[in-house]
Write an enzyme that holds these catalytic residues in place. Structure first.
Site, PDB file in Angstrom:
ATOM      1  CD  GLU A 500       0.732   2.553  -0.642  1.00  0.00           C
ATOM      2  OE1 GLU A 500       1.729   3.239  -0.367  1.00  0.00           O
ATOM      3  OE2 GLU A 500       0.510   2.071  -1.766  1.00  0.00           O
TER       4      GLU A 500
HETATM    5  C1  LIG Z   1     -10.009   2.784  -0.517  1.00  0.00           C
HETATM    6  C2  LIG Z   1      -9.124   1.801   0.125  1.00  0.00           C
HETATM    7  C3  LIG Z   1      -8.258   1.050  -0.632  1.00  0.00           C
HETATM    8  C4  LIG Z   1      -7.487   0.050  -0.044  1.00  0.00           C
HETATM    9  N1  LIG Z   1      -6.726  -0.773  -0.823  1.00  0.00           N
HETATM   10  C5  LIG Z   1      -6.159  -1.870  -0.252  1.00  0.00           C
HETATM   11  C6  LIG Z   1      -5.538  -2.876  -1.046  1.00  0.00           C
HETATM   12  O1  LIG Z   1      -5.473  -2.760  -2.283  1.00  0.00           O
HETATM   13  N2  LIG Z   1      -5.026  -3.956  -0.433  1.00  0.00           N
HETATM   14  C7  LIG Z   1      -5.076  -4.120   0.917  1.00  0.00           C
HETATM   15  O2  LIG Z   1      -4.612  -5.119   1.416  1.00  0.00           O
HETATM   16  N3  LIG Z   1      -5.631  -3.167   1.705  1.00  0.00           N
HETATM   17  C8  LIG Z   1      -6.182  -2.067   1.158  1.00  0.00           C
HETATM   18  N4  LIG Z   1      -6.785  -1.114   1.949  1.00  0.00           N
HETATM   19  C9  LIG Z   1      -6.741  -1.266   3.374  1.00  0.00           C
HETATM   20  C10 LIG Z   1      -5.960  -0.187   4.088  1.00  0.00           C
HETATM   21  O3  LIG Z   1      -4.597  -0.407   3.975  1.00  0.00           O
HETATM   22  C11 LIG Z   1      -6.459  -0.182   5.529  1.00  0.00           C
HETATM   23  O4  LIG Z   1      -7.699   0.467   5.491  1.00  0.00           O
HETATM   24  C12 LIG Z   1      -5.545   0.453   6.487  1.00  0.00           C
HETATM   25  O5  LIG Z   1      -4.450  -0.369   6.677  1.00  0.00           O
HETATM   26  C13 LIG Z   1      -6.206   0.760   7.824  1.00  0.00           C
HETATM   27  O6  LIG Z   1      -6.932  -0.318   8.325  1.00  0.00           O
HETATM   28  P1  LIG Z   1      -8.445  -0.080   8.832  1.00  0.00           P
HETATM   29  O7  LIG Z   1      -9.144   0.693   7.796  1.00  0.00           O
HETATM   30  O8  LIG Z   1      -8.993  -1.381   9.217  1.00  0.00           O
HETATM   31  O9  LIG Z   1      -8.307   0.858  10.083  1.00  0.00           O
HETATM   32  P2  LIG Z   1      -7.956   0.392  11.609  1.00  0.00           P
HETATM   33  O10 LIG Z   1      -6.783  -0.510  11.592  1.00  0.00           O
HETATM   34  O11 LIG Z   1      -9.192  -0.055  12.276  1.00  0.00           O
HETATM   35  O12 LIG Z   1      -7.468   1.773  12.204  1.00  0.00           O
HETATM   36  C14 LIG Z   1      -8.396   2.750  12.721  1.00  0.00           C
HETATM   37  C15 LIG Z   1      -7.588   3.930  13.277  1.00  0.00           C
HETATM   38  O13 LIG Z   1      -6.747   3.486  14.331  1.00  0.00           O
HETATM   39  C16 LIG Z   1      -5.437   3.973  14.117  1.00  0.00           C
HETATM   40  N5  LIG Z   1      -4.469   3.027  14.675  1.00  0.00           N
HETATM   41  C17 LIG Z   1      -4.414   1.695  14.498  1.00  0.00           C
HETATM   42  N6  LIG Z   1      -3.378   1.192  15.181  1.00  0.00           N
HETATM   43  C18 LIG Z   1      -2.748   2.231  15.781  1.00  0.00           C
HETATM   44  C19 LIG Z   1      -1.617   2.363  16.644  1.00  0.00           C
HETATM   45  N7  LIG Z   1      -0.892   1.316  17.035  1.00  0.00           N
HETATM   46  N8  LIG Z   1      -1.312   3.583  17.084  1.00  0.00           N
HETATM   47  C20 LIG Z   1      -2.032   4.649  16.728  1.00  0.00           C
HETATM   48  N9  LIG Z   1      -3.095   4.587  15.927  1.00  0.00           N
HETATM   49  C21 LIG Z   1      -3.469   3.386  15.471  1.00  0.00           C
HETATM   50  C22 LIG Z   1      -5.294   4.092  12.615  1.00  0.00           C
HETATM   51  O14 LIG Z   1      -4.297   5.042  12.281  1.00  0.00           O
HETATM   52  C23 LIG Z   1      -6.692   4.573  12.234  1.00  0.00           C
HETATM   53  O15 LIG Z   1      -6.735   5.952  12.386  1.00  0.00           O
HETATM   54  C24 LIG Z   1      -7.534  -0.112   1.358  1.00  0.00           C
HETATM   55  C25 LIG Z   1      -8.384   0.675   2.123  1.00  0.00           C
HETATM   56  C26 LIG Z   1      -9.181   1.601   1.531  1.00  0.00           C
HETATM   57  C27 LIG Z   1     -10.108   2.392   2.387  1.00  0.00           C
END
Ligand SMILES: Cc1cc2nc3c(=O)[nH]c(=O)nc-3n(C[C@H](O)[C@H](O)[C@H](O)COP(=O)(O)OP(=O)(O)OC[C@H]3O[C@@H](n4cnc5c(N)ncnc54)[C@H](O)[C@@H]3O)c2cc1C
Length: 825
Positions: A500
């Site tokens: 989220e």
């Molecule tokens: C257990 C679990 C349940 C989930 N459930 C759902 C679900 O039901 N439906 C769904 O659609 N998604 C779901 N997600 C997805 C979740 O919302 C994403 O994992 C999240 O949005 C982060 O994306 P990412 O993991 O690809 O990280 P990335 O986007 O690759 O981010 C990596 C890091 O970079 C940082 N970052 C990225 N952009 C910026 C910026 N502009 N400035 C500073 N820092 C930045 C982030 O904070 C993070 O620390 C789930 C994820 C998990 C792990």
């Protein structure tokens, strides 16, 4: 001359402090100028020149058409050039939701009476009955080890109970068969479940957060609502919501998943529909979902829907048994057993009326998601984090009293006490924030910035608490098994941090970035005037917002300085504050003025680049966040009737937050790109040095005592959590051991004294209580009490061990037996 200079300063201070209108400033300058010309005797010509300059400037500043023509229109032109263009998705994110107390904190002048007049959020009798009935019952059914290790899922009877009792439809209105609960009740249910099983909490939380249910309630067509909402409410459908793709996580608006509008055959008829291709991952409940909420970008190359070819992000509801939907495989998120996995589809044809809201909502998906994000984000993660903190306070406190080392309960060793006191005080502040934020949602707010603050800080604090808890438990927290009640929570904490809105992004981009535009009294008006309005309307709106903005900056600068010089003595408080917390309100008011001033100067100095200066904006966001957390804490203290016993928790948490806010401001000033300006800012914000110190050790001890002592304060602090009454359960046993340990302290004291006086001597292989009984040091009843306490203590400190295969063979055999029995039945 000395008097004149003092007079000038006084006039500036008074007019600036009260944000006087330009006309008053003009009169004041006229009077001072007249006095100066009379007393200094400049001579006729000089006086005429000075008067003419004054009249010219006064006319320009006081006559709006002149002011616009000569000043604000020029600034508007520059502003239009430097203001970066916003994408449609950025605009929709900014426009989404509402502002509430965050706007007060951003104003530099929070209206405390307004906040305290907000009624205390309360559960209805029906909601309370649900918590005391089905929620209590569900908690009793949950065995976290069975769920996370043995089954790696909720048992079928638990799933059925969840569905039958309506847990999946808490936010669905009663008219559609849902429970129609308030945000506070929804939060209370998730919190209680979180104190028992994160798998159960998450499985209940997700359908009640952003997803098919919520989107349908707000945007669904009547036909969609009538069909799906009753089915979702009764658990006949299990929903999930799929936004995240491998290439688009945080930058969710960049999803590559797409649909092409086309004609196709559906149930034997040719209909207008879409061929959708997607590849999603991390989707919670995905592997068991029957209804997939799917976000993708919709294109209409043949212009079948209108003139637009790129329609934008669209949300549709896809039954998972639709041919071509690949769903069911699982991820393994840090040993948690909630269902989570990928799903995909290639060229899956679906009718247009699967779009949530029908064809007219094609391309409005991002607006819908942003519109609904705040409510769910205000509840799910903040609430489950508070559940974690409550469980840690109660159970770690109990363990720290039961477990002794160096002949002392570890909770009385200062190092452990420090960690425990932190957990307890954080828990108070976290719960206060949970209740205030859920209360805001129940007041009709969709608090975009406050929900981000709550999500970020509650999950971070939960991580701090579980780290402290793990340190306190030592090896007991590390060895997993049915007797370990903390290890899974420790594994869980990064999940809350990531989902989220991952926390780094939430802190550095959303809290201040969105706050600066949404909560600031003038910035959004200026931006709209620059980008959305034209001609005279733009000029008038910009002029009005801009001149008010200048007054706002002057007022906050002067208030910042005055409050800094007087140690917040004149900063506003509520009309009737509790004497013991009055100074806290003053300090928040001081911080609010300083924050508002700093925010404006930072925006002025860095312009659009501030968005990329995430280290600066993250710290500014921290200041805003600390003020919000303190406000919630002070409101809770008032709402609960100023309970003095809780004051150490309030005091520690508030002082800690002030100190953090101060460090954040210091960080902004130390790293401010314009050094000369940074020096002036430091003089203004901290004219007498940095005022806040970390909370005192003595207060930390008082907080730890609350967790170490049975009683009303401990019960209040952990209210709403599940405490098993059953001693067969590890946490039920821990609670019993805790009470038995305390009840037995006089007996232990007798034993200790008897050993010290040489009346008894410990013998290897014989328990001290038994020796004391043999020597009549304690009565038979006392021995029984002591023996029970010892049995409980030993059982509580026990850790699990397993055969070489960790019992997998046994588990598989039992499951196979279960399956055979079920088939036979
Ligand atoms: C257990 C679990 C349940 C989930 N459930 C759902 C679900 O039901 N439906 C769904 O659609 N998604 C779901 N997600 C997805 C979740 O919302 C994403 O994992 C999240 O949005 C982060 O994306 P990412 O993991 O690809 O990280 P990335 O986007 O690759 O981010 C990596 C890091 O970079 C940082 N970052 C990225 N952009 C910026 C910026 N502009 N400035 C500073 N820092 C930045 C982030 O904070 C993070 O620390 C789930 C994820 C998990 C792990």
């Amino acid at each position: 001359m000395g008097w004149f200079i003092a007079g000038v300063f006084t006039v500036i201070l008074v007019l600036g402090y009260f944000a006087a209108p330009i006309a008053l400033w003009t009169i004041a300058v006229a009077l001072l100028g007249y006095y100066l010309s009379v007393s200094a005797d400049f001579g006729f010509v000089t006086n005429v020149v000075l008067a003419s300059v004054f009249v010219a400037v006064a006319l320009v500043l006081n006559v709006p058409p002149l002011r616009r023509a000569l000043i604000s229109n020029r600034i508007l032109a520059i502003y239009r050039r430097i203001l970066p263009d916003m994408s449609q998705t950025e605009k929709e994110a900014i426009d989404a939701g509402t502002v509430w107390w965050d706007a007060d904190l951003f104003s530099g002048k929070p209206d405390w009476d307004k906040l305290l007049a907000t009624p205390e959020p309360r559960l209805s009798a029906e909601e309370q009955a649900f918590l005391d009935g089905p929620v209590e019952e569900l908690c009793a059914m949950l065995n976290d080890w069975e769920i996370t290790h043995e089954r790696q899922d909720l048992p079928p009877r638990v799933w059925q109970f969840i569905k039958d009792k309506g847990f999946l439809g808490m936010i669905i209105p009663k008219a559609y068969g849902g429970l129609g609960f308030s945000a506070l009740a929804h939060s209370a249910v998730v919190m209680k479940l979180s104190t028992r099983s994160s798998t159960a909490a998450i499985s209940v939380m997700v359908p009640n957060s952003l997803g098919p249910g919520e989107l349908l309630v707000h945007y669904g067509t009547e036909q969609q609502k009538n069909h799906y909402l009753p089915r979702l409410a009764k658990g006949l459908e299990v929903p999930c919501f799929a936004l995240t793709s491998p290439e688009a996580g945080s930058d969710a608006a960049a999803i590559p998943d797409f649909g092409i509008v086309c004609k196709g055959t559906w149930q034997g008829r040719e209909v207008l529909g879409m061929r959708v291709t997607w590849d999603k991952r991390y989707i919670t409940l995905g592997p068991v979902a029957t209804l997939l909420g799917l976000a993708f970008k919709l294109y209409d190359p043949d212009k079948l829907l209108g003139s637009q070819t790129d329609l934008g992000i669209t949300c549709a509801l896809v039954p998972t048994n639709t041919p071509g939907v690949n769903i069911g495989r699982r991820h393994l998120p840090l040993n948690q057993a909630f269902q989570n996995g990928p799903n995909s589809g290639k060229d899956v044809f679906m009718p247009l009326d699967w779009i949530i809201g029908g064809p007219e909502y094609a391309g409005k998906g991002w607006m819908m998601l942003m519109g609904c994000l705040a409510a769910g984000r205000a509840i799910s993660l903040p609430t489950s984090s508070v559940g974690g903190a409550k469980a840690l306070t109660r159970f770690t406190g109990a363990y720290a009293r039961v477990r002794s080392q160096f002949k002392t309960p570890i909770g009385k060793l200062e190092g452990v006490e420090e960690a425990l006191g932190r957990i307890a005080a954080q828990c108070y502040m976290m719960d206060a924030t949970r209740v205030m934020t859920a209360g805001a949602v129940d007041l009709g707010e969709k608090p975009a910035v406050l929900s981000a603050i709550a999500k970020y800080h509650m999950t971070e604090r939960a991580r701090d608490c579980v780290n402290d808890g793990m340190d306190i438990l030592g090896g007991k927290g590390i060895c997993l098994g049915p007797n370990n009640w903390i290890g899974r929570g420790y594994q869980l904490s990064p999940i809350g941090i990531t989902v989220e809105g991952a926390n780094i992004l939430t802190r550095t981009l959303i809290i201040f970035g969105q706050g600066a535009i949404r909560c600031h009294p003038y910035v959004l008006r200026e931006m709209r005037a620059a980008k959305e309005l034209q001609g005279g309307e733009a000029a008038r709106e910009f002029d009005d917002a801009f001149t008010s903005h200048i007054g706002h900056v002057i007022r906050n600068a002067i208030r910042t300085l005055v409050y800094g010089l007087t140690n917040s003595a004149f900063a506003p408080t509520p009309a009737n504050p509790a004497p013991e917390t009055k100074h806290y309100y003053r300090h928040v008011s001081r911080l609010s003025a300083a924050f508002a001033f700093l925010a404006d100067v930072s925006m002025l100095a860095m312009g659009g680049a501030l968005k990329r200066k995430e280290k600066i904006s993250g710290r500014l966001g921290d200041v805003l966040s600390m003020m919000y957390l303190v406000s919630a804490t002070l409101k809770r203290y008032e709402d609960q009737g100023r309970i003095r016993e809780d004051l150490p928790l309030v005091g520690w948490a508030v002082r800690d937050a002030f100190y953090r806010a101060q460090q954040a401001i210091d960080g902004v000033l130390s790293n401010f790109p314009v050094k000369a300006l940074a020096t002036v800012l430091r003089w203004t914000v901290f004219p007498r040095g940095m005022p806040f110190r970390p909370p005192l050790d003595s207060r930390n001890r008082d907080c730890a005592q609350i967790a170490l002592q049975p009683g009303a304060a401990r019960d209040r602090l952990t209210a709403g959590m599940y405490v098993p009454k059953n001693e067969a359960d590890i946490t039920g046993k821990l609670e019993a051991a805790f009470l038995a340990t305390i009840a037995c302290e006089p007996v232990d004291e007798k034993l200790r004294k008897a050993v010290k006086k040489g009346k008894i001597t410990p013998r290897p292989g014989t328990e001290l209580g038994q020796i004391a009984r043999e020597h009549n040091i304690i009565t038979a009843d006392e021995y029984t009490q002591w023996a029970r306490k010892e049995a409980l203590r030993k059982s509580v400190i026990k850790v699990d061990d397993f055969p070489q295969d960790y019992g997998r063979a046994e588990i598989i055999a039992a499951q196979e037996e279960d399956t055979v029995k079920m088939k036979a039945a």
